[in-house]
Design an enzyme around this catalytic site. Structure first.
Site, PDB file in Angstrom:
ATOM      1  N   ASP A   1     -17.148   7.354  -1.941  1.00 57.86           N
ATOM      2  CA  ASP A   1     -15.906   7.193  -1.179  1.00 57.86           C
ATOM      3  C   ASP A   1     -15.634   8.537  -0.508  1.00 57.86           C
ATOM      4  O   ASP A   1     -16.288   9.543  -0.839  1.00 57.86           O
ATOM      5  CB  ASP A   1     -14.763   6.802  -2.144  1.00 57.86           C
TER       6      ASP A   1
ATOM      7  N   GLN B   1     -10.198  -3.894  -3.425  1.00 52.77           N
ATOM      8  CA  GLN B   1     -11.516  -3.415  -2.996  1.00 52.77           C
ATOM      9  C   GLN B   1     -12.572  -3.704  -4.059  1.00 52.77           C
ATOM     10  O   GLN B   1     -13.651  -4.229  -3.763  1.00 52.77           O
ATOM     11  CB  GLN B   1     -11.431  -1.898  -2.752  1.00 52.77           C
TER      12      GLN B   1
ATOM     13  N   ARG C   1     -13.666  -8.621   1.576  1.00 52.83           N
ATOM     14  CA  ARG C   1     -12.249  -8.364   1.331  1.00 52.83           C
ATOM     15  C   ARG C   1     -11.445  -9.613   1.696  1.00 52.83           C
ATOM     16  O   ARG C   1     -10.527 -10.018   0.978  1.00 52.83           O
ATOM     17  CB  ARG C   1     -11.759  -7.169   2.176  1.00 52.83           C
TER      18      ARG C   1
ATOM     19  N   ARG D   1       0.874  -1.183   0.000  1.00 50.95           N
ATOM     20  CA  ARG D   1       0.000   0.000   0.000  1.00 50.95           C
ATOM     21  C   ARG D   1       0.905   1.225   0.000  1.00 50.95           C
ATOM     22  O   ARG D   1       1.699   1.422   0.912  1.00 50.95           O
ATOM     23  CB  ARG D   1      -0.917   0.006   1.220  1.00 50.95           C
TER      24      ARG D   1
ATOM     25  N   CYS E   1     -16.496   1.920   0.262  1.00 54.90           N
ATOM     26  CA  CYS E   1     -15.339   1.075   0.606  1.00 54.90           C
ATOM     27  C   CYS E   1     -14.970   1.174   2.081  1.00 54.90           C
ATOM     28  O   CYS E   1     -14.334   0.273   2.614  1.00 54.90           O
ATOM     29  CB  CYS E   1     -14.156   1.444  -0.272  1.00 54.90           C
TER      30      CYS E   1
ATOM     31  N   HIS F   1      -7.335   0.795  -6.536  1.00 54.72           N
ATOM     32  CA  HIS F   1      -7.561  -0.039  -5.340  1.00 54.72           C
ATOM     33  C   HIS F   1      -8.260  -1.339  -5.799  1.00 54.72           C
ATOM     34  O   HIS F   1      -9.429  -1.573  -5.489  1.00 54.72           O
ATOM     35  CB  HIS F   1      -8.420   0.725  -4.340  1.00 54.72           C
TER      36      HIS F   1
END
Ligand code: CP
Ligand code: NVA
Length: 314
Positions: free
Chosen positions: A228, A130, A296, A100, A268, A127
């Site tokens: 988001d 996700q 996830r 990340r 998310c 991402h």
């Protein structure tokens, strides 16, 4: 060897198997195969995380492997050691790398220079973990036990708010890969980075989304309303301006009601209730935010098992 840096690193033909594996891991949690037995997977994180960190650590453990969490500032990368040397060194010790970071070029470089699978756990650009978990979440609902991937085809998602963020970009790739329609609504001036348009063109998805500054137009006939945070990690200096211009794009009960009657709400997480979405929408029975978070774990286990298998074949 396979990496997962962007959605299209899995071919369309591989998706039914991947989604079925996620479903199998979910159904057989605690009783399934352990394809990472004897392996250590390192996780280099330069940004905060709750879901991604915990779901990967738990997932690696459940697949029989050992997770090794490395905060960027605790390793020499944080003091200027090159990505190239980090990739080469870690390849001698561990069996996979989960990263990340800010600059997407870093995950690409780690993948190019190392000899182990690399998974993108969020960059400023994308991402993908996700979005694959989100797609799996929707397919579970819509397939009713049948064709997971096929159940997504032709459905419409509306992404409202910061339309240039990593999650929005990844949704554009994911929607195009799975044959979904995607409309994005947000204020002008917050477009995706130019490198994203170049990526879309390379993948053959140029023009594969609609954009409007009217959130009601975006959600019309939508099966999914998604948002988001307005201030992604790394954008904190722009907080006041972003809140000011994105406020008309908050997902309120009124906006959510303008989508299809059976539309679902997705986020998310983490959410900022009262900014991009109201608490009422987060708590709505058609909000599936915690199913997304749970999945996830199951989808990332499927991704790791698939990448570990391609390395074994090499
Ligand atoms: N959705 C998501 O990636 O959450 P974290 O930042 O908590 O990992
Ligand atoms: N767009 C958000 C996603 C967090 C999971 C960010 O990058 O901070």
């Amino acid at each position: 060897m396979k990496h997962f840096l962007k959605e299209t690193d899995f071919k369309s033909s591989e998706l039914p198997g991947l989604f079925a594996l996620a479903r199998e891991f979910k159904a057989q949690r605690g009783h399934h195969a352990t394809p990472l037995a004897g392996q250590t997977w390192a996780m280099i994180f330069s940004k905060s995380s709750t879901r991604t960190r915990v779901s990967f650590e738990v997932g690696i453990h459940e697949l029989g492997g050992n997770p090794l969490f490395l905060n960027k500032n605790d390793i020499q990368l944080g003091r200027g050691e090159s990505i190239a040397d980090t990739a080469r060194v870690l390849s001698r010790y561990v069996h996979g790398l989960i990263v990340r970071t800010y600059d997407h070029a870093e995950v690409q470089q780690l993948a190019d220079l190392g000899t182990i699978p690399v998974i993108n756990a969020l960059t400023d650009l994308l991402h993908p973990c996700q979005i694959f978990a989100d797609l799996f979440t929707l397919s579970e609902r819509w397939s009713k036990g049948g064709d997971l991937v096929g159940s997504l085809r032709g459905r419409k998602i509306a992404f409202v708010g910061d339309r240039g963020c990593n999650v929005a970009n990844s949704w554009i790739l994911g929607a195009n890969l799975l044959g979904m329609k995607i409309s994005l609504a947000g204020p002008p001036g917050f477009d995706a980075a130019p490198e994203f348009d170049a990526l879309l063109t390379r993948e053959g998805f140029a023009g594969g989304y609609q954009f409007t500054t009217d959130p009601y137009e975006a959600v019309r006939d939508a099966d999914v309303v998604y948002t988001d945070v307005w201030v992604s990690m790394g954008k904190e200096e722009e907080t006041a301006e972003r809140i000011r211009v994105m406020s008309p794009f908050a997902v309120t009960p009124k906006l959510f009601a303008a989508a299809k009657p059976d539309a679902v709400f997705m986020h998310c997480l983490p959410a900022h209730a009262g900014q991009e979405v109201t608490q009422e929408v987060l708590d709505d029975p058609r909000s599936i935010i915690f199913d997304q978070a749970e999945n996830r774990l199951h989808m990332q286990k499927a991704i790791m098992a698939s990448l570990a298998a391609t390395k074994a074949q090499k």
